[in-house]
Design a protein around this motif. Structure first.
Motif, PDB file in Angstrom:
ATOM      1  N   VAL A   7      -0.359  -3.801  -5.958  1.00 43.32           N
ATOM      2  CA  VAL A   7      -0.115  -2.441  -5.486  1.00 43.32           C
ATOM      3  C   VAL A   7      -1.434  -1.692  -5.299  1.00 43.32           C
ATOM      4  CG1 VAL A   7       1.058  -0.264  -5.953  1.00 43.32           C
ATOM      5  CG2 VAL A   7       2.067  -2.408  -6.753  1.00 43.32           C
ATOM      6  N   ILE A   8      -1.567  -1.069  -4.148  1.00 47.35           N
ATOM      7  CA  ILE A   8      -2.682  -0.149  -3.918  1.00 47.35           C
ATOM      8  C   ILE A   8      -2.068   1.226  -3.745  1.00 47.35           C
ATOM      9  CG2 ILE A   8      -4.562   0.523  -2.380  1.00 47.35           C
ATOM     10  CD1 ILE A   8      -4.689  -2.361  -1.443  1.00 47.35           C
ATOM     11  N   GLU A   9      -2.504   2.163  -4.545  1.00 50.48           N
ATOM     12  CA  GLU A   9      -1.989   3.520  -4.408  1.00 50.48           C
ATOM     13  C   GLU A   9      -3.075   4.375  -3.769  1.00 50.48           C
ATOM     14  OE1 GLU A   9      -1.099   5.432  -8.135  1.00 50.48           O
ATOM     15  OE2 GLU A   9      -0.686   7.321  -7.120  1.00 50.48           O
ATOM     16  N   LEU A  10      -2.828   4.860  -2.562  1.00 51.47           N
ATOM     17  CA  LEU A  10      -3.801   5.732  -1.912  1.00 51.47           C
ATOM     18  C   LEU A  10      -3.702   7.140  -2.499  1.00 51.47           C
ATOM     19  CD1 LEU A  10      -3.591   4.615   1.852  1.00 51.47           C
ATOM     20  CD2 LEU A  10      -5.144   3.828   0.072  1.00 51.47           C
ATOM     21  N   SER A  11      -4.774   7.909  -2.349  1.00 48.25           N
ATOM     22  CA  SER A  11      -4.818   9.225  -2.994  1.00 48.25           C
ATOM     23  C   SER A  11      -3.909  10.248  -2.320  1.00 48.25           C
ATOM     24  CB  SER A  11      -6.246   9.739  -3.003  1.00 48.25           C
ATOM     25  OG  SER A  11      -6.720   9.846  -1.675  1.00 48.25           O
ATOM     26  N   ARG A  12      -3.492   9.969  -1.075  1.00 43.30           N
ATOM     27  CA  ARG A  12      -2.553  10.848  -0.367  1.00 43.30           C
ATOM     28  C   ARG A  12      -2.011  10.077   0.834  1.00 43.30           C
ATOM     29  NH1 ARG A  12      -4.971  12.442   4.446  1.00 43.30           N
ATOM     30  NH2 ARG A  12      -7.213  12.682   4.456  1.00 43.30           N
ATOM     31  N   ASN A  13      -1.230  10.730   1.686  1.00 43.70           N
ATOM     32  CA  ASN A  13      -0.751  10.071   2.902  1.00 43.70           C
ATOM     33  C   ASN A  13      -1.855  10.070   3.957  1.00 43.70           C
ATOM     34  OD1 ASN A  13       0.821  10.834   5.782  1.00 43.70           O
ATOM     35  ND2 ASN A  13       1.515   9.030   4.712  1.00 43.70           N
ATOM     36  N   PHE A  14      -2.280   8.882   4.353  1.00 41.62           N
ATOM     37  CA  PHE A  14      -3.348   8.770   5.341  1.00 41.62           C
ATOM     38  C   PHE A  14      -2.828   8.286   6.691  1.00 41.62           C
ATOM     39  CE2 PHE A  14      -5.956   8.740   1.528  1.00 41.62           C
ATOM     40  CZ  PHE A  14      -7.118   9.387   1.918  1.00 41.62           C
ATOM     41  N   VAL A  24       0.860  -1.178   0.000  1.00 43.49           N
ATOM     42  CA  VAL A  24       0.000   0.000   0.000  1.00 43.49           C
ATOM     43  C   VAL A  24       0.898   1.229   0.000  1.00 43.49           C
ATOM     44  CG1 VAL A  24      -1.880   1.183   1.172  1.00 43.49           C
ATOM     45  CG2 VAL A  24      -1.642  -1.305   1.400  1.00 43.49           C
ATOM     46  N   ASN A  25       0.889   1.965  -1.097  1.00 41.04           N
ATOM     47  CA  ASN A  25       1.683   3.190  -1.139  1.00 41.04           C
ATOM     48  C   ASN A  25       0.880   4.315  -0.489  1.00 41.04           C
ATOM     49  OD1 ASN A  25       3.694   5.098  -1.823  1.00 41.04           O
ATOM     50  ND2 ASN A  25       2.419   5.736  -3.533  1.00 41.04           N
ATOM     51  N   ASP A  26       1.347   4.729   0.691  1.00 40.03           N
ATOM     52  CA  ASP A  26       0.598   5.699   1.496  1.00 40.03           C
ATOM     53  C   ASP A  26       1.059   7.122   1.162  1.00 40.03           C
ATOM     54  OD1 ASP A  26      -0.968   6.808   3.452  1.00 40.03           O
ATOM     55  OD2 ASP A  26       0.340   6.248   5.113  1.00 40.03           O
ATOM     56  N   GLY A  27       0.855   7.518  -0.085  1.00 40.67           N
ATOM     57  CA  GLY A  27       1.205   8.877  -0.501  1.00 40.67           C
ATOM     58  C   GLY A  27       2.684   9.209  -0.334  1.00 40.67           C
ATOM     59  N   SER A  28       3.564   8.282  -0.697  1.00 43.06           N
ATOM     60  CA  SER A  28       5.004   8.535  -0.564  1.00 43.06           C
ATOM     61  C   SER A  28       5.418   9.720  -1.424  1.00 43.06           C
ATOM     62  CB  SER A  28       5.803   7.312  -1.012  1.00 43.06           C
ATOM     63  OG  SER A  28       5.493   6.214  -0.197  1.00 43.06           O
ATOM     64  N   THR A  29       6.431  10.457  -0.957  1.00 45.17           N
ATOM     65  CA  THR A  29       6.917  11.593  -1.738  1.00 45.17           C
ATOM     66  C   THR A  29       8.222  11.255  -2.457  1.00 45.17           C
ATOM     67  OG1 THR A  29       7.938  12.398   0.283  1.00 45.17           O
ATOM     68  CG2 THR A  29       5.835  13.359  -0.288  1.00 45.17           C
TER      69      THR A  29
END
Ligand code: UDP
Ligand code: MG
Length: 310
Positions: free
Chosen positions: A66-73, A42-47
């Protein structure tokens, strides 16, 4: 059909750890030919370039999802999203920084087959963490144990194995303020633990500073205990009792000896003391009200931008 194991990995700026983590976990999982597996990152809004790296791996390995979240949660929500998408008969959340050793997975699976529904991994030592972090963590787990009605096992992170039945139960808890290890314990079922030695981070630094940890602790305590609210009641009772006694004393004293001194110090002390306790208890009430407010909005917990290999 072989049983399916889902590995769930929340990732926030872990690009330095991904390759080594992927290599390790694939090694361990391919050493278990009796099981199918999926690795849900789960990519938690990585920069950083975490997302590119996992998508590259996912292009070559269909077992890597892969799950890409819409931003860092935040980690708790990232974990929630991953667990919710996991299809496995058993689900194992694990950190990407290799602080939770993948080599322990076969031992977790073994206990599962002994008939346990949750097998959690309890840390005996924490390597590579400052003494302050260790002391605060130690205290947190002890205070939590005292305050919470649920038995949240001390020195235990999210690294554990849960059966499908347990995961379904956790998925039904749709609260916004999620203290995951509290929820994992709260649902019950047959739980057991195995001890392990926690490694230092492979690369990079922790994303939890002390302010974040303090708020995380507050989340845990307010999610699973009313004791701080009740504390206000008891402090209130005690001070009322004390004031009663003190008032009678002043009345009697004034009556017998008159009141020659204006009494500035005692007045100031009383003002500061009551002012302080009142603000503090208001703050405690505020912590709970803020959470009630957030819960009442009923917003979705997260948004998924993209899913790969599902
Ligand atoms: N993590 C995350 N979102 C965040 C912060 C952390 O998904 O906002 C992930 C992180 O990538 C790692 C795990 O949560 O896989 C644990 O984080 P970290 O190692 O920073 O915490 P610590 O081990 O110091 O408690
Ligand atoms: Mg870590």
């Amino acid at each position: 059909m072989k049983p399916l194991i889902s590995i769930v990995v929340p990732m926030y700026n872990e690009s330095q750890n991904i390759d080594f983590f992927y290599q390790k976990i694939s090694e361990v999982m391919s050493g278990l030919p009796a099981y199918d597996y999926e690795i849900i990152c789960v990519n938690d809004g990585s920069t950083d370039n975490t997302l590119e790296k996992i998508e590259l791996l996912a292009g070559r390995d269909r077992q890597l999802k892969v799950i890409e979240l819409s931003r860092n949660f935040g980690k708790e929500i990232a974990l929630t999203a991953g667990i919710c998408e996991a299809k496995g008969d058993a689900v194992i959340p694990i950190d990407a920084d290799l602080q939770d050793p993948p080599e322990l997975i076969p031992a977790l699976i073994k206990k599962w087959h002994e008939g346990y529904d949750v097998v959690y991994a309890t840390r005996l030592v924490r390597e590579g963490e400052s003494s302050l972090r260790k002391v605060t963590a130690f205290l947190f787990y002890r205070v939590m144990h005292r305050l919470a009605k649920v038995d949240i096992p001390p020195d235990t992170g999210d690294f554990r194995l849960m059966t499908r039945q347990v995961v379904e139960a956790v998925n039904q808890c749709n609260e916004y303020h999620r203290f995951m290890k509290g929820l994992f314990s709260w649902v019950g079922f047959r739980q057991t633990s195995i001890p392990y030695l926690r490694n230092r981070r492979h690369k990079g630094t922790t994303s939890f500073n002390y302010w974040k940890l303090w708020n995380f602790a507050l989340e845990g305590i307010t999610s699973f205990s009313f004791v701080p609210l009740q504390l206000a009641t008891y402090v209130g009772f005690l001070t009322a009792l004390f004031s009663g006694v003190y008032i009678s004393y002043i009345i009697v004293k004034t009556w017998l000896f008159g009141d020659p001194v204006p009494g500035y110090p005692s007045t100031m002390v009383a003002i500061f003391f009551f002012g302080g306790t009142q603000l503090m208890t208001l703050g405690i009430i505020g912590e709970y009200i803020g959470r009630i407010y957030n819960e009442s909005k009923r917003r979705p917990l997260y948004f998924i931008r993209k899913k790969t290999n599902f």
